[in-house]
Motif scaffolding. Structure first.
Motif, short mmCIF file in Angstrom:
data_model
loop_
_atom_site.label_atom_id
_atom_site.label_comp_id
_atom_site.label_asym_id
_atom_site.label_seq_id
_atom_site.Cartn_x
_atom_site.Cartn_y
_atom_site.Cartn_z
N GLN A 6 -4.89 11.25 -2.17
CA GLN A 6 -4.41 10.65 -3.41
C GLN A 6 -4.56 9.13 -3.38
O GLN A 6 -4.39 8.50 -2.32
N ASP A 7 -4.86 8.57 -4.54
CA ASP A 7 -5.00 7.12 -4.64
C ASP A 7 -3.67 6.42 -4.44
O ASP A 7 -3.60 5.33 -3.87
N SER A 8 -2.60 7.04 -4.95
CA SER A 8 -1.27 6.44 -4.80
C SER A 8 -0.24 7.55 -4.62
O SER A 8 -0.49 8.71 -4.95
N VAL A 44 1.77 -1.46 10.79
CA VAL A 44 0.53 -0.69 10.64
C VAL A 44 -0.67 -1.61 10.82
O VAL A 44 -1.65 -1.27 11.48
N ARG A 45 -0.59 -2.79 10.24
CA ARG A 45 -1.71 -3.74 10.38
C ARG A 45 -1.92 -4.14 11.83
O ARG A 45 -3.05 -4.26 12.30
N TYR A 46 -0.80 -4.33 12.55
CA TYR A 46 -0.89 -4.75 13.94
C TYR A 46 -1.39 -3.62 14.84
O TYR A 46 -2.24 -3.82 15.70
N SER A 47 -0.89 -2.41 14.63
CA SER A 47 -1.21 -1.31 15.53
C SER A 47 -2.54 -0.64 15.21
O SER A 47 -3.10 0.07 16.04
N LYS A 48 -3.05 -0.82 13.97
CA LYS A 48 -4.38 -0.32 13.59
C LYS A 48 -4.51 1.18 13.84
O LYS A 48 -5.32 1.63 14.65
N GLN A 49 -3.68 1.96 13.16
CA GLN A 49 -3.75 3.42 13.28
C GLN A 49 -5.06 3.93 12.71
O GLN A 49 -5.40 3.66 11.56
N ALA A 50 -5.81 4.67 13.52
CA ALA A 50 -7.16 5.10 13.12
C ALA A 50 -7.18 6.45 12.43
O ALA A 50 -7.99 6.69 11.53
N ASN A 51 -6.31 7.37 12.84
CA ASN A 51 -6.38 8.75 12.36
C ASN A 51 -5.31 9.07 11.34
O ASN A 51 -4.82 10.19 11.28
N CYS A 52 -4.93 8.08 10.56
CA CYS A 52 -3.90 8.27 9.54
C CYS A 52 -4.33 7.58 8.25
O CYS A 52 -5.12 6.63 8.27
N ALA A 53 -3.80 8.09 7.14
CA ALA A 53 -3.99 7.40 5.86
C ALA A 53 -2.73 6.59 5.58
O ALA A 53 -1.61 7.07 5.77
N ILE A 54 -2.93 5.36 5.13
CA ILE A 54 -1.81 4.46 4.84
C ILE A 54 -1.68 4.36 3.32
O ILE A 54 -2.63 3.99 2.63
N LYS A 55 -0.50 4.72 2.81
CA LYS A 55 -0.31 4.75 1.37
C LYS A 55 0.94 3.97 0.96
O LYS A 55 2.01 4.17 1.54
N LYS A 56 0.79 3.12 -0.04
CA LYS A 56 1.95 2.47 -0.62
C LYS A 56 2.72 3.49 -1.45
O LYS A 56 2.14 4.43 -2.00
N ILE A 57 4.02 3.30 -1.53
CA ILE A 57 4.86 4.21 -2.29
C ILE A 57 5.26 3.52 -3.58
O ILE A 57 6.01 2.54 -3.58
N ASP A 58 4.74 4.01 -4.69
CA ASP A 58 4.96 3.38 -5.99
C ASP A 58 6.30 3.81 -6.60
O ASP A 58 6.84 4.87 -6.27
N GLY A 59 6.81 2.97 -7.47
CA GLY A 59 7.96 3.35 -8.28
C GLY A 59 9.30 3.22 -7.60
O GLY A 59 10.32 3.63 -8.16
N VAL A 60 9.33 2.68 -6.40
CA VAL A 60 10.61 2.52 -5.69
C VAL A 60 10.52 1.28 -4.82
O VAL A 60 9.46 0.98 -4.26
N ASN A 61 11.62 0.55 -4.74
CA ASN A 61 11.67 -0.63 -3.87
C ASN A 61 12.03 -0.18 -2.47
O ASN A 61 13.19 -0.01 -2.14
N ILE A 62 11.01 0.04 -1.64
CA ILE A 62 11.25 0.49 -0.28
C ILE A 62 10.71 -0.60 0.67
O ILE A 62 9.52 -0.76 0.86
N SER A 63 11.64 -1.37 1.18
CA SER A 63 11.28 -2.52 2.01
C SER A 63 12.39 -2.79 2.99
O SER A 63 13.42 -2.12 2.99
#
Length: 293
Positions: A178-180, A245-264
């Motif tokens: 999925q795109d998002s 995630v940027r630091y550890s550079k996970q190779a075998n995973c997809a990284i997805k932002k979670i839209d519609g919620v303030n998760i920080s």
């Protein structure tokens, strides 16, 4: 009331008998007993319950004991620091860290070592609230970079940056295409989350709760590294800080932002306001603030 009296009282409370305490202090039992009575007179409170054959500390005595112990630890630490400063100067720095802080800490340490080439730096992993408090109270570290907000008057808790949390999806999982994502897409999925006592867990579960979604928790972890490994093995989905995630550079995973919620989450710089901090420590604190200014 002086340091000597407090040391006598704390030793008596720890040893639970006048005989052992006097032996530890290398004084006579009558001298110890007299010193304790004098301390009680000065504070105007009964510290020792003398109605029992077994030595018991009163409630007022317990309060004094807790505060006196901290004061004695601080006194010993300051004495040690002063002796060390006379011998070699302020050349040690101990820092408590969370995993995701490694995306910026090396840059600050590079600048720091340019100014203090001979400084010895200790990096201690402090992940949970208990870890951070214990390390600060025991003087194991001078300061901590943490996402734990410490609600204590003696602790300075300074926000330095806020970072988004992102979903980590196993390679080949249908959500990885999925795109998002929105938080409802994660409902029912096997979920990996930090264990109780970790602020990131609370931040994530709060976001789920506000969206009316109950996560299907299958694994509880302490380190993001463990969670990422579980995701790579296809055992579930997790939510981690974007900077990690940027630091550890996970190779075998997809990284997805979670839209519609303030998760920080917010990351803080914390230290004991009442503790003597050498100039070298204050300089590092300033470099951290400047980095995120």
């Amino acid at each position: 009331m002086d340091i000597r009296q407090l040391k006598y009282f704390v030793t008596l409370a720890d040893e639970k008998t006048y005989t052992r305490a006097a032996s530890m202090l290398h004084i006579s039992q009558p001298s110890l007993s007299a010193a304790i009575k004098k301390l009680e007179q000065e504070v105007g409170l009964i510290l020792i319950d003398r109605s029992s054959r077994v030595l018991r500390i009163t409630k007022e005595g317990q309060m004094l004991y807790q505060e006196a112990k901290k004061l004695l630890q601080h006194y010993e630490h300051v004495s040690f620091e002063m002796d060390r400063l006379k011998q070699q100067g302020p050349l040690e720095l101990s820092i408590g860290l969370i995993e995701s802080s490694m995306f910026f800490v090396p840059d600050i340490l590079t600048r720091f070592k340019q100014e203090y080439q001979d400084a010895r730096v200790s990096l201690l992993e402090t992940l949970s609230l208990v870890d951070v408090k214990k390390a600060l109270n025991n003087f194991d570290i001078h300061l901590a970079i943490t996402n734990q907000y410490i609600h204590e008057e003696d602790i300075a808790t300074i926000p330095i940056y806020e970072e988004n949390l992102v979903a980590l999806i196993p390679s080949g999982h249908n959500l990885s295409q999925q795109d998002s994502l929105n938080i409802h897409d994660l409902e029912g999925e096997d979920f990996i989350v930090c264990k109780e006592g970790f602020q990131t867990r609370q931040d994530i579960l709060n976001a789920f709760s506000k969206s009316g979604v109950k996560p299907n928790i299958q694994f509880e972890i302490e380190r993001f590294e463990t969670g990422c490994s579980l995701v790579e093995d296809g055992l579930g989905i997790t939510v981690v800080p974007e900077n990690y995630v940027r630091y550890s550079k996970q190779a075998n995973c997809a990284i997805k932002k979670i839209d519609g919620v303030n998760i920080s989450r917010i990351v803080y710089l914390t230290y004991d306001k009442n503790r003597y901090l050498p100039p070298i420590v204050m300089r590092f604190i300033k470099l951290v603030k400047e980095f995120f200014a």
